[in-house]
Enzyme design. Structure first.
Site, short mmCIF file in Angstrom:
data_model
loop_
_atom_site.label_atom_id
_atom_site.label_comp_id
_atom_site.label_asym_id
_atom_site.label_seq_id
_atom_site.Cartn_x
_atom_site.Cartn_y
_atom_site.Cartn_z
CG HIS A 133 -1.93 0.90 1.49
ND1 HIS A 133 -1.69 2.27 1.69
CD2 HIS A 133 -3.11 0.88 1.33
CE1 HIS A 133 -3.02 2.97 1.85
NE2 HIS A 133 -3.70 2.15 1.46
CD GLN A 213 -6.93 -4.80 4.09
OE1 GLN A 213 -7.85 -5.80 4.05
NE2 GLN A 213 -7.02 -3.64 3.59
CE LYS A 236 -7.49 -0.66 6.01
NZ LYS A 236 -8.20 -0.39 4.93
CB CYS A 374 -3.62 3.00 -1.72
SG CYS A 374 -4.92 4.27 -1.68
C1 LIG Z 1 -2.42 -2.90 3.54
C2 LIG Z 1 -2.94 -1.50 4.11
N1 LIG Z 1 -1.98 -0.83 4.54
C3 LIG Z 1 -2.20 0.61 5.00
C4 LIG Z 1 -3.55 1.13 4.82
C5 LIG Z 1 -3.98 2.30 5.41
O1 LIG Z 1 -4.78 2.48 6.31
P1 LIG Z 1 -5.42 3.67 6.99
O2 LIG Z 1 -6.12 4.29 5.76
O3 LIG Z 1 -6.50 3.20 7.98
O4 LIG Z 1 -4.38 4.57 7.74
C6 LIG Z 1 -4.38 0.20 4.38
C7 LIG Z 1 -5.94 0.81 4.07
O5 LIG Z 1 -6.54 0.23 3.21
C8 LIG Z 1 -4.01 -0.88 3.83
O6 LIG Z 1 -5.00 -2.06 3.28
#
Ligand SMILES: Cc1ncc(COP(=O)(O)O)c(C=O)c1O
Length: 415
Positions: A133, A213, A236, A374
């Site tokens: 991500h 995740q 999540k 992302c």
């Molecule tokens: C694997 C992973 N890392 C980081 C994030 C970022 O999470 P947050 O937007 O809750 O900070 C996400 C969100 O979709 C994610 O799926």
């Protein structure tokens, strides 16, 4: 499934009963009963979590740690109690290893900015997987640019699986940090993080796990994993948005400078010099999201109230059912076909842009995510703009999968 969990012989899981705990699911969208398949983006909230937020503002609202009155005491007790619950949930040895953040993104930024700025030197290397991500790439690029270090991608193959031989070959004494997702949000690949952590340590590097995740699908044991840092987002895990957890090893957290300055994080302030508070408060400047923290405690209680192995088996059964249907659907191509996956089905429909597919599904009441999730570098590697992503959770049913494919049939006819 996870390296640590066997799903063989898991007891049956009553998703219909669980579903009743999530009031939002009982609604019509665009004239159809909602089918919510965007759980990798955020999970829905059970009544118990919603009620915890309401109760806090109705009965306990007060600032924490500083008030000398009953409401402040009550708020502080519930707030710190939630920290202990989260510590137990991930099997942290001590609750001061649980630091509240705004989410996974802030946890990754915090470590990159504090540990990274203090420890990285010119020529040092930070490894991340090629399917991370953006929030596990960009913070490292920012600190690397400042310190003259490099951020390098561990190769990922066409199925969405990390090439572990290539990873092992990349490790040398210049690698100071390996930061890797527990599970890919784009494809659901479950990465072999136990091996990734072990190999990083053997090479003298630290290892940080982005658990955004991973956390909702099975029990995470940070001590057994031996990871140096583990981060996740409350939203999540059936909890509120805008809150996350950074777990770290005490000896590392103690040596890291604070992330932000302000109230809470100080021991004493004077113009001659300021001293900092102890863990975890050193990293928690300002009034925290008190309601959110208490609600995350309620989310943890909720998750502990059902059989997690049975829930994981249910999600796997949904994935298998959906992928069987996908393989039988003309023009549908699955993207991300690793052997070990959470219940995420990323796909493309021949001749259709993912965004159009998502919109047409929404018109039929089916909520999915479309785009690059992302994770632009891996989409670029695959030469695609993105995918349609259906991601399943504990409250999804086989009927939801049927609805998805009925809706996809109409999308195919339409397009
Ligand atoms: C694997 C992973 N890392 C980081 C994030 C970022 O999470 P947050 O937007 O809750 O900070 C996400 C969100 O979709 C994610 O799926």
């Amino acid at each position: 499934m996870s390296e640590q969990v066997s799903l063989k012989g898991a007891p049956a899981f009553d998703a219909e009963r669980i579903r009743a705990d999530f009031p939002i699911l009982d609604q019509q969208v665009n004239g159809h009963p909602l089918v919510y398949l965007d759980n990798a983006a955020t999970t829905q909230k059970p009544e118990a979590v919603i009620q915890a937020i309401v109760d806090y503002y109705r009965h306990d609202n007060s600032n924490v740690h500083r008030g000398a009155h009953a409401l402040a005491e009550r708020a502080t007790e519930k707030f710190e109690n939630a920290r202990s619950k989260v510590a137990a949930f991930i099997n942290a040895a001590e609750s001061r290893q649980v630091i509240w953040t705004k989410g996974t993104t802030e946890g990754l930024n915090l470590v990159a900015a504090t540990w990274g700025r203090t420890n990285l030197k010119p020529g040092d290397r930070v490894l991340v997987s090629g399917m991370e991500h953006h929030s596990n790439i960009v913070p490292w690029q920012m600190v690397a640019a400042e310190k003259g270090a490099t951020v390098e991608a561990i190769p990922v193959d066409a199925t969405g699986t990390i090439d572990m031989d290539a990873y092992a070959a990349m490790l040398d004494e210049r690698v100071k940090m390996v930061s890797c997702g527990h599970v890919s949000n784009a494809f659901g690949t479950i990465n072999p993080i136990q091996d990734i952590i072990r190999l990083a340590h053997e090479a003298g590097a630290l290892c940080m796990i982005d658990g955004a995740q991973g956390i909702s699908h099975w029990a995470v044991d940070v001590q057994a994993l031996d990871c140096d840092f583990y981060v996740f987002s409350a939203h999540k895990l059936f909890g509120p948005t805008g809150l996350g957890v950074l777990y770290g090893k005490v000896e590392l957290l103690e040596c890291m400078p604070p992330y932000q300055g302000g109230g809470e994080m100080i021991e004493s302030v004077s113009f001659a010099g300021t001293t900092y508070n102890q863990l975890p408060y050193k990293f928690e400047a300002g009034t925290p999201d008190i309601a959110g923290v208490i609600a995350l405690g309620a989310a943890v209680d909720y998750v502990n109230s059902y059989d997690r192995v049975a829930a994981a088996a249910h999600e796997q059964a949904l994935l298998a059912y959906a992928e069987d249907k996908a393989r039988a659907t003309p023009g549908l191509k699955l993207v991300g076909t690793a052997a070990n996956k959470t219940a995420v089905m990323s796909f493309l429909l021949e001749g259709a842009h993912p965004h159009d597919v998502g919109m047409l599904l929404d018109q039929q009441g089916v909520a999915v995510r479309t785009g690059n999730h992302c994770a632009q570098p891996i989409m670029d590697q695959y030469g695609i703009p993105g995918t349609v992503r259906a991601s399943f959770s504990i409250y999804n049913t086989f009927a939801d999968v049927d609805r998805l494919f009925e809706a996809l049939t109409k999308v195919r006819q339409f397009l």
